[in-house]
Design an enzyme around this catalytic site. Sequence first.
Site, PDB file in Angstrom:
ATOM      1  CG  HIS A  75      -2.028  -1.028   1.073  1.00 48.30           C
ATOM      2  ND1 HIS A  75      -3.311  -0.816   1.496  1.00 48.30           N
ATOM      3  CD2 HIS A  75      -2.012  -2.265   0.506  1.00 48.30           C
ATOM      4  CE1 HIS A  75      -4.047  -1.876   1.220  1.00 48.30           C
ATOM      5  NE2 HIS A  75      -3.277  -2.764   0.621  1.00 48.30           N
ATOM      6  CB  CYS A  97      -2.880   1.649   5.661  1.00 44.08           C
ATOM      7  SG  CYS A  97      -2.262   1.000   4.110  1.00 44.08           S
ATOM      8  CD  GLU A 121      -2.060   4.249   2.924  1.00 42.84           C
ATOM      9  OE1 GLU A 121      -1.640   3.499   2.016  1.00 42.84           O
ATOM     10  OE2 GLU A 121      -3.252   4.546   3.066  1.00 42.84           O
ATOM     11  CB  CYS A 138      -7.284   0.189   3.656  1.00 44.40           C
ATOM     12  SG  CYS A 138      -5.704  -0.614   3.955  1.00 44.40           S
TER      13      CYS A 138
HETATM   14  N1  THU Z   1      -4.430   1.043  -1.484  1.00 44.11           N
HETATM   15  C1  THU Z   1      -3.456   1.769  -0.854  1.00 44.11           C
HETATM   16  O1  THU Z   1      -2.346   1.903  -1.394  1.00 44.11           O
HETATM   17  N2  THU Z   1      -3.732   2.323   0.348  1.00 44.11           N
HETATM   18  C2  THU Z   1      -4.923   2.178   0.979  1.00 44.11           C
HETATM   19  O2  THU Z   1      -4.993   2.303   2.196  1.00 44.11           O
HETATM   20  C3  THU Z   1      -6.092   1.819   0.158  1.00 44.11           C
HETATM   21  C4  THU Z   1      -5.754   0.825  -0.918  1.00 44.11           C
HETATM   22  C5  THU Z   1      -4.106   0.369  -2.756  1.00 44.11           C
HETATM   23  C6  THU Z   1      -3.928  -1.123  -2.607  1.00 44.11           C
HETATM   24  C7  THU Z   1      -4.250  -1.608  -4.004  1.00 44.11           C
HETATM   25  O3  THU Z   1      -3.062  -1.487  -4.782  1.00 44.11           O
HETATM   26  C8  THU Z   1      -5.253  -0.600  -4.525  1.00 44.11           C
HETATM   27  O4  THU Z   1      -5.136   0.567  -3.698  1.00 44.11           O
HETATM   28  C9  THU Z   1      -6.701  -1.089  -4.464  1.00 44.11           C
HETATM   29  O5  THU Z   1      -7.030  -1.479  -3.176  1.00 44.11           O
HETATM   30 ZN    ZN Z   2      -3.968   0.442   2.959  1.00 40.38          ZN
END
Ligand code: THU
Ligand code: ZN
Length: 295
Positions: A102, A132, A104, A129
């Site tokens: 992710h 994270c 973060e 999310c």
């Molecule tokens: N994603 C993040 O990078 N951070 C979050 O907290 C929300 C989700 C990314 C993970 C995945 O690559 C895409 O967004 C769809 O979930």
């Molecule tokens: Zn996340």
Amino acid sequence: MRASIKEAISGLSSPLKEEMEKIVSSPVFDATISPEDFTSLSLVTGLSDADLRVALLPVAAAYSIAPISKFYVGAIARGTSGRLYFGANMEFEGVQLSQSVHAEQSAISHAWIKGETAITDMTINYSPCGHCRQFMNELNGADKLEVQLPERDAMLLHQYLPEPFGPADLGIEAPLLAPVNHGMTAHEDDALIQAAMAATNRSHAPYSKNISGVAIRDKAGNIFSGMYAENAAFNPSLPPLQVAMVAMNLAEVRHEDIQDVVLVEKANAVISHLQDTQAVLEALNPDIPLAYLAV
Ligand code: THU
Ligand code: ZN
């Protein structure tokens, strides 16, 4: 420079656009913004600290590699030194979604790789999310960590994660990013093994005790290393290969340019990174050699 980064900068409004063009064209630009550059960007643009960080998010998101979701998340972590570290999500075709990084996690591990020992604030282009929020709760300084989203007031992590479960519930005091040296040594006189060993010595694995590190060498001979970041809730843990891939991605080195990889971990530990490391590398390119050292 990657086309997506050029595009993100050309989409910024003036004078941030012109100032960022200067910063990213410097040969020493490494997907971070120094506190001095940040102050001068703030003066030139007249933007507040938070508004400037939010304005920079498209540049962080331009590092995203998201072939599955095509959803480009950008994050900016500020270390206690005042430096800002870009991060973006990374997805890997051909393996489980749980191998994803992710944005973060990318920004935080970027700051960690470059020597930060705590994060003061996180700026993200989407709401973090649950996974994270839990990952950030492992951080040194988590109780004071501020989270800034576009068009919102800054809030503390603990407002996003009330009644948190965390390291203290498992009797662990050492937080993620706090300076540590596990003091292991490798006798092999090989730069890649030594880099993976150095990463292992900075690894955060208080739950499994399987300290671990990965080093990736690219075709030009550059080495990118990553250390394992374990989490009290186990599943949000970030494997060492992913952290090394974050370092490589933010240096704008493509997966196609991986030459060889070393994984170091504890011998006879309760968990192992070997199979997952092999699986992700194999999905990228089955010809990448992986050397394995259990110490
Ligand atoms: N994603 C993040 O990078 N951070 C979050 O907290 C929300 C989700 C990314 C993970 C995945 O690559 C895409 O967004 C769809 O979930
Ligand atoms: Zn996340």
